[in-house]
Design a protein around this motif. Structure first.
Motif, PDB file in Angstrom:
ATOM      1  N   PHE A 118      73.252  58.141  35.032  1.00 30.35           N
ATOM      2  CA  PHE A 118      73.781  59.317  35.285  1.00 30.35           C
ATOM      3  C   PHE A 118      74.615  60.046  34.122  1.00 30.35           C
ATOM      4  CE2 PHE A 118      77.495  57.170  36.639  1.00 30.35           C
ATOM      5  CZ  PHE A 118      78.466  57.974  36.558  1.00 30.35           C
ATOM      6  N   LEU A 119      75.060  59.202  33.365  1.00 29.69           N
ATOM      7  CA  LEU A 119      75.890  59.583  32.199  1.00 29.69           C
ATOM      8  C   LEU A 119      75.198  60.473  31.087  1.00 29.69           C
ATOM      9  CD1 LEU A 119      78.195  56.513  32.175  1.00 29.69           C
ATOM     10  CD2 LEU A 119      79.217  58.714  32.667  1.00 29.69           C
ATOM     11  N   ASN A 120      74.005  60.363  31.070  1.00 22.88           N
ATOM     12  CA  ASN A 120      73.241  61.032  30.097  1.00 22.88           C
ATOM     13  C   ASN A 120      72.731  62.341  30.438  1.00 22.88           C
ATOM     14  OD1 ASN A 120      72.808  58.453  28.585  1.00 22.88           O
ATOM     15  ND2 ASN A 120      71.517  57.688  30.250  1.00 22.88           N
ATOM     16  N   TYR A 121      73.077  62.646  31.381  1.00 22.40           N
ATOM     17  CA  TYR A 121      72.670  64.293  31.949  1.00 22.40           C
ATOM     18  C   TYR A 121      73.858  65.196  32.262  1.00 22.40           C
ATOM     19  CZ  TYR A 121      68.482  61.321  32.559  1.00 22.40           C
ATOM     20  OH  TYR A 121      67.412  60.432  32.266  1.00 22.40           O
ATOM     21  N   ALA A 122      73.371  66.543  31.827  1.00 22.35           N
ATOM     22  CA  ALA A 122      74.486  67.587  32.058  1.00 22.35           C
ATOM     23  C   ALA A 122      74.463  67.891  33.626  1.00 22.35           C
ATOM     24  CB  ALA A 122      74.134  68.885  31.375  1.00 22.35           C
ATOM     25  N   PHE A 123      73.165  68.033  34.198  1.00 17.49           N
ATOM     26  CA  PHE A 123      73.113  67.945  35.678  1.00 17.49           C
ATOM     27  C   PHE A 123      71.887  67.140  36.046  1.00 17.49           C
ATOM     28  CE2 PHE A 123      74.399  72.869  35.707  1.00 17.49           C
ATOM     29  CZ  PHE A 123      75.758  72.592  36.315  1.00 17.49           C
ATOM     30  N   GLY A 124      72.179  66.845  37.277  1.00 19.59           N
ATOM     31  CA  GLY A 124      71.124  65.661  37.905  1.00 19.59           C
ATOM     32  C   GLY A 124      71.169  65.271  39.267  1.00 19.59           C
ATOM     33  N   ARG A 162      86.887  69.274  32.118  1.00 18.95           N
ATOM     34  CA  ARG A 162      86.517  68.317  30.997  1.00 18.95           C
ATOM     35  C   ARG A 162      86.063  67.176  31.751  1.00 18.95           C
ATOM     36  NH1 ARG A 162      85.159  68.156  25.607  1.00 18.95           N
ATOM     37  NH2 ARG A 162      85.027  65.878  24.792  1.00 18.95           N
ATOM     38  N   GLY A 163      84.844  66.766  31.988  1.00 17.22           N
ATOM     39  CA  GLY A 163      84.715  65.400  32.821  1.00 17.22           C
ATOM     40  C   GLY A 163      83.417  65.388  33.304  1.00 17.22           C
ATOM     41  N   PHE A 164      82.925  64.220  33.715  1.00 17.25           N
ATOM     42  CA  PHE A 164      81.806  63.872  34.249  1.00 17.25           C
ATOM     43  C   PHE A 164      82.310  63.528  35.922  1.00 17.25           C
ATOM     44  CE2 PHE A 164      80.373  63.135  30.173  1.00 17.25           C
ATOM     45  CZ  PHE A 164      79.000  63.329  30.108  1.00 17.25           C
ATOM     46  N   PHE A 165      81.453  64.121  36.659  1.00 16.83           N
ATOM     47  CA  PHE A 165      81.537  63.963  38.055  1.00 16.83           C
ATOM     48  C   PHE A 165      80.391  63.364  38.740  1.00 16.83           C
ATOM     49  CE2 PHE A 165      84.223  67.205  36.440  1.00 16.83           C
ATOM     50  CZ  PHE A 165      85.336  66.737  36.813  1.00 16.83           C
ATOM     51  N   TYR A 166      80.243  62.258  39.419  1.00 13.56           N
ATOM     52  CA  TYR A 166      79.254  61.630  40.293  1.00 13.56           C
ATOM     53  C   TYR A 166      79.401  61.528  41.715  1.00 13.56           C
ATOM     54  CZ  TYR A 166      75.818  58.279  41.950  1.00 13.56           C
ATOM     55  OH  TYR A 166      74.968  57.668  42.800  1.00 13.56           O
ATOM     56  N   THR A 167      79.043  61.900  42.665  1.00 15.32           N
ATOM     57  CA  THR A 167      78.753  61.563  44.054  1.00 15.32           C
ATOM     58  C   THR A 167      77.791  60.969  44.578  1.00 15.32           C
ATOM     59  OG1 THR A 167      79.311  62.638  46.315  1.00 15.32           O
ATOM     60  CG2 THR A 167      78.180  64.016  44.751  1.00 15.32           C
ATOM     61  N   ASP A 168      78.028  60.115  45.701  1.00 15.87           N
ATOM     62  CA  ASP A 168      76.805  59.239  46.376  1.00 15.87           C
ATOM     63  C   ASP A 168      76.232  60.335  47.529  1.00 15.87           C
ATOM     64  OD1 ASP A 168      76.249  57.020  45.550  1.00 15.87           O
ATOM     65  OD2 ASP A 168      77.570  55.683  46.510  1.00 15.87           O
ATOM     66  N   PHE A 201      77.422  66.690  35.619  1.00 20.29           N
ATOM     67  CA  PHE A 201      77.515  66.517  37.301  1.00 20.29           C
ATOM     68  C   PHE A 201      76.386  66.092  37.914  1.00 20.29           C
ATOM     69  CE2 PHE A 201      78.333  67.300  41.716  1.00 20.29           C
ATOM     70  CZ  PHE A 201      79.797  67.461  41.725  1.00 20.29           C
ATOM     71  N   PHE A 202      76.525  64.814  38.694  1.00 18.85           N
ATOM     72  CA  PHE A 202      75.354  64.150  39.125  1.00 18.85           C
ATOM     73  C   PHE A 202      75.586  63.735  40.779  1.00 18.85           C
ATOM     74  CE2 PHE A 202      72.043  61.257  39.641  1.00 18.85           C
ATOM     75  CZ  PHE A 202      71.067  61.407  38.525  1.00 18.85           C
ATOM     76  N   ALA A 203      74.651  64.059  41.529  1.00 17.61           N
ATOM     77  CA  ALA A 203      74.733  63.779  42.876  1.00 17.61           C
ATOM     78  C   ALA A 203      73.661  62.565  43.234  1.00 17.61           C
ATOM     79  CB  ALA A 203      74.605  64.933  43.741  1.00 17.61           C
ATOM     80  N   LEU A 236      71.497  68.007  44.622  1.00 17.00           N
ATOM     81  CA  LEU A 236      72.454  68.760  43.725  1.00 17.00           C
ATOM     82  C   LEU A 236      71.859  70.312  43.854  1.00 17.00           C
ATOM     83  CD1 LEU A 236      75.074  69.516  42.270  1.00 17.00           C
ATOM     84  CD2 LEU A 236      73.689  68.337  39.927  1.00 17.00           C
ATOM     85  N   THR A 237      72.796  71.175  44.120  1.00 18.73           N
ATOM     86  CA  THR A 237      72.580  72.657  44.219  1.00 18.73           C
ATOM     87  C   THR A 237      73.269  73.219  43.177  1.00 18.73           C
ATOM     88  OG1 THR A 237      71.465  72.452  46.329  1.00 18.73           O
ATOM     89  CG2 THR A 237      71.782  74.756  45.435  1.00 18.73           C
TER      90      THR A 237
END
Length: 612
Positions: free
Chosen positions: A163-169, A514-520, A538-540, A544-545
Motif C-alpha cells: 500500500f505504501l507504493n500508491y497514491a490511491f488504492g 503530509r502523510g500516508f493513511f491506511y484503514t482496514d 491513502f489506501f483502504a 475507497l471512494t
C-alpha cells in the motif's frame, strides 16, 4: 601495309586490359560479398550474444523469484537469506570456457554467465532505516564466436506492504468520481470505477455535481503515473450518469478496437493505454494491522510476541499492569467556600463557622495537592517531550497545547534504538492545539490501543498504529524538516475507519496533509466543499471512494445551496494527491513489515546505461 604492321599486337593488349578490369571488378564484388557475409555473421553473433545475455538475466531473476517471491520468512533474516541465495545463482558459478558454459545454449562457441550479483540495502545510511528492502544488481555477459555483450538488471527485494507504493488504492474497488488530481500510481484490487460526476452530502441531502474526469500526472521526478488493475474488463467508465461500461467494450458489450480502448483510457484518467498495468490481487502484499501492532509492541517492550495477548482487550489489560507506565495526574477538586449567612440565628452562624473551619483545612490541603499536581504535570510533559526510549502511557492522552505541546523521541532520525522505541498509549490519543494556532510537534512512533483524533496544526515525523478509528478534523499536517533529507511525514495505519473532515469548508486554500493513511475499513474522501492537498497517499482495505470538483465552491448567504465554478480544464482540483517516495527512507523500520517477500525486476539495460 606499314600502317597495319604498326598496329600488330594491339588486340592482345586490349584483351589483357579488359581481363584486368574484369578481374578487379570480380575481386571487388567478391570482397564486398565476403565483407557483407562477415558483417552479417558479426551482426548475427551480436544479436545472439544480446539474446544470450538477456536469457542469463531472465534465468537469474527467475531463480531469485522462485526462491523468494511470496515466501514467508522472518524480516530480520532477509539480509542473510538474500546474500546466501545470490551466491548460489547457477549462472554466477559458470566459468568462461572455449566450449561455453553457464546458461545452456545450442550455439557453438557460445557462453552466457552472470559476472556479478550484488545486493545493496536501499537505505544504508543508518540503522533506523533497517534492512527490509534491497536492490540486487545483476551483471551478465553473453559471448558468441568472440562477440561479447554485457547487460545489467536491478531486482527489488522488499518486505514492506504494497500500500505504501500508491497514491490511491484499495484491495477492493477504487472509485474515482469527478476530478481528483493524482501524481503517482493507483491500484484497484477489485474494480477501478471512474466517473465525471462527484457525489456529496449537503444539509442531509445526497447530491451530485457534474465535473471533469480524474487526471493522472507526472510526478516531480518525471515518473509516469501507472494504473494497476485486474483487467480491462474491471476498469469501468461512466460519463454524465450514464451506465458504466468497461473501457474496452462498447454499449453492446462487444470488445472495442485498440484505438477506441486507448481513447477511453485517455478520457478516464488522462493517460496512455501503455500506462495501464495488469496486476492480480493475488500478488498484492497485504498488511495485517493487528499482527503489525503486536510485532511493534513486542519489540518496544522487549518481550516475545508469544507473551502478548491475542485480542485488543487483553493487550489493554496487559499494558494497564505495566509497572513503569505513566499516568495523567489527577487534578484536585477545589473546595467550595461556604457563604456567611450573617444571621441572627446563633445555630446557623455556628454551623457556618464550623463549615468555614473545615473549608480552611480543605483549602490548605487543596493548595498542597495542587502544587503536587502541577509539578507532576510538568514532569509528565517533560517526559513526553524528551523520550529516550519506549514510554507506556496508561489512559487517555490529550495533548492540547496547554500542559503539553510535544510528543518527541529524542534523536528519532538518528538513533539506532529509535526503531524499537515507541510511545504506547493505552487508551485514546488526541492531539490538537486549543491555545493558539501554532503547530504542535509529533516526532515519535506511536501505538494507540484506542482511537486517534488529530486537529489543528501539527508538525510530524511519525509512524502511528491505531487499533480503533481515526478522526482528522481541520488538521494541517506538515512534515518536520531534517537537513538534506527533506520534509518528513506521518504514516497512520488504522484498524478502524479514518474520517477526514474540514469544518472550514469552501476555502480556496488547500489544506495540507503530509502523510500516508491506511484503514482496514472503507473510506470516502471529499474535495467538493473541502479543499485538500495530500502529499503521500491513502489506501483502504475495503472500498475507497474519492469525490472531487475543480475551481471554487461557495455556499450562498442563506446556506441553502452550494455554487460551483465552471467545471473546465485549467481549474485546480479540490482534492490533489502527490505521492511521496521518500517515506521508506524517512520512516524505515517503524513501517509495518510483512512476512512475505516481494520480488520485482526492473528493465534490462546495457552495462554502460544508468538505471531509470
Amino acid at each position: 601495309m606499314k600502317r597495319l604492321r604498326g598496329e600488330k599486337g594491339s588486340a592482345l593488349v586490349m584483351v589483357m586490359f579488359m581481363m584486368l578490369v574484369l578481374t578487379l571488378l570480380g575481386v571487388a564484388v567478391l570482397s564486398a560479398a565476403v565483407g557483407g557475409a562477415r558483417r552479417t555473421l558479426t551482426r548475427e553473433n551480436d544479436i545472439q550474444s544480446l539474446q544470450l545475455t538477456q536469457k542469463t538475466l531472465d534465468e537469474s531473476v527467475a531463480y531469485i523469484a522462485a526462491n523468494l517471491d511470496g515466501k514467508a520468512i522472518d524480516p530480520d533474516d532477509l539480509s542473510v537469506t538474500l546474500n546466501r541465495l545470490v551466491a548460489q545463482i547457477p549462472a554466477l558459478e559458470a566459468e568462461e570456457t572455449a566450449e561455453g558454459g553457464g546458461v545452456q545454449t545450442e550455439l557453438d562457441l557460445a557462453s552466457g554467465r552472470l559476472l556479478s550479483a550484488v545486493p545493496v540495502p536501499d537505505f544504508p545510511s543508518g540503522t533506523i532505516r533497517g534492512n527490509a528492502s534491497y536492490t540486487v544488481t545483476l551483471t551478465a555477459e553473453g559471448s558468441v564466436n568472440g562477440v561479447k555483450r554485457t547487460m545489467k538488471q536491478d531486482v527489488k527485494v522488499s518486505m514492506y506492504p504494497d500500500f505504501l507504493n500508491y497514491a490511491f488504492g484499495s484491495e477492493e474497488d477504487l472509485i474515482l468520481n469527478g476530478s481528483p488530481q493524482i501524481r503517482g500510481n493507483i491500484y484497484a484490487g477489485g474494480t477501478l470505477r471512474v466517473s465525471n460526476v462527484a457525489n456529496y452530502a449537503y444539509k442531509g441531502s445526497s447530491l451530485k455535481q457534474n465535473s471533469l474526469f480524474p487526471v493522472m500526472k507526472e510526478r516531480s521526478d518525471n515518473a509516469l503515473p501507472l494504473a494497476f488493475v485486474q483487467s480491462l474488463d474491471r476498469f469501468t467508465l461512466s460519463e454524465n450518469n450514464y451506465p458504466e461500461r468497461a473501457v474496452n467494450r462498447g454499449t453492446d458489450g462487444a470488445v472495442l478496437s485498440g484505438e477506441l480502448t486507448k481513447a477511453n483510457v485517455g478520457k478516464a484518467l488522462g493517460i496512455d493505454l501503455s500506462q495501464i498495468r495488469i496486476r492480480s490481487n493475488e500478488q498484492f502484499i497485504r498488511v495485517d494491522v493487528g499482527q503489525s501492532f503486536r510485532d511493534k509492541l513486542s519489540r518496544a517492550l522487549g518481550v516475545s510476541p508469544a507473551a502478548l495477548p491475542d485480542d485488543n482487550a487483553g493487550i489493554a489489560s496487559y499494558l494497564k499492569s505495566y509497572e513503569k507506565a505513566l499516568r495523567m495526574p489527577v487534578k484536585p477538586i477545589e473546595p467550595i467556600e461556604p457563604v456567611n449567612p450573617n444571621s441572627a440565628d446563633k445555630e446557623a452562624q455556628k454551623r457556618y463557622e464550623e463549615e468555614a473551619a473545615v473549608y480552611e483545612k480543605a483549602r490548605a490541603k487543596y493548595i498542597e495537592e495542587l502544587t503536587l499536581y502541577e509539578t507532576a504535570l510538568s514532569e509528565l510533559s517533560q517526559a513526553l517531550s524528551n523520550m529516550t526510549g519506549t514510554v507506556v502511557f496508561d489512559g487517555d492522552l490529550n495533548v492540547d497545547g496547554e500542559w503539553s505541546r510535544d510528543l518527541v523521541l529524542a534523536n528519532k532520525s538518528n538513533s539506532s534504538l529509535s526503531a524499537d522505541s515507541w510511545l504506547i498509549v493505552n487508551g485514546n490519543l488526541t492531539v490538537g492545539n486549543t491555545v493558539d494556532n501554532s503547530a504542535l510537534r509529533l516526532y515519535s512512533n506511536i501505538l494507540v490501543t484506542g482511537s486517534a483524533n488529530l486537529a489543528g496544526a501539527i508538525n510530524v515525523d511519525s509512524t502511528m498504529f491505531v487499533l480503533g478509528g481515526t478522526t482528522i478534523q481541520d488538521a494541517v499536517i506538515t512534515g518536520a524538516s531534517a537537513g538534506g533529507e527533506g520534509e518528513k511525514e506521518i504514516v497512520l495505519i488504522s484498524k478502524g475507519p479514518i474520517l477526514l473532515n474540514r469544518i472550514d469548508a469552501f476555502s480556496s486554500t488547500a489544506q495540507t496533509l503530509r502523510g500516508f493513511f491506511y484503514t482496514d475499513d472503507t473510506a470516502e474522501l471529499y474535495g467538493v466543499g473541502s479543499n485538500f492537498d495530500l502529499r503521500g497517499g491513502f489506501f483502504a482495505k475495503k472500498n475507497l471512494t474519492v469525490n472531487a470538483v475543480v475551481g471554487n465552491s461557495t455556499e450562498d448567504a442563506g446556506g441553502q445551496r452550494i455554487s460551483f465554478d465552471e467545471q473546465s480544464p485549467g481549474q485546480p482540483s479540490r482534492f490533489k494527491v502527490d505521492y511521496n517516495s521518500e517515506v521508506f527512507e524517512h520512516q524505515g523500520l517503524a513501517l509495518p513489515r510483512v512476512d512475505k517477500v516481494r520480488v520485482k525486476a526492473d528493465k534490462i539495460r546495457l552495462a554502460d546505461t544508468p538505471p531509470d
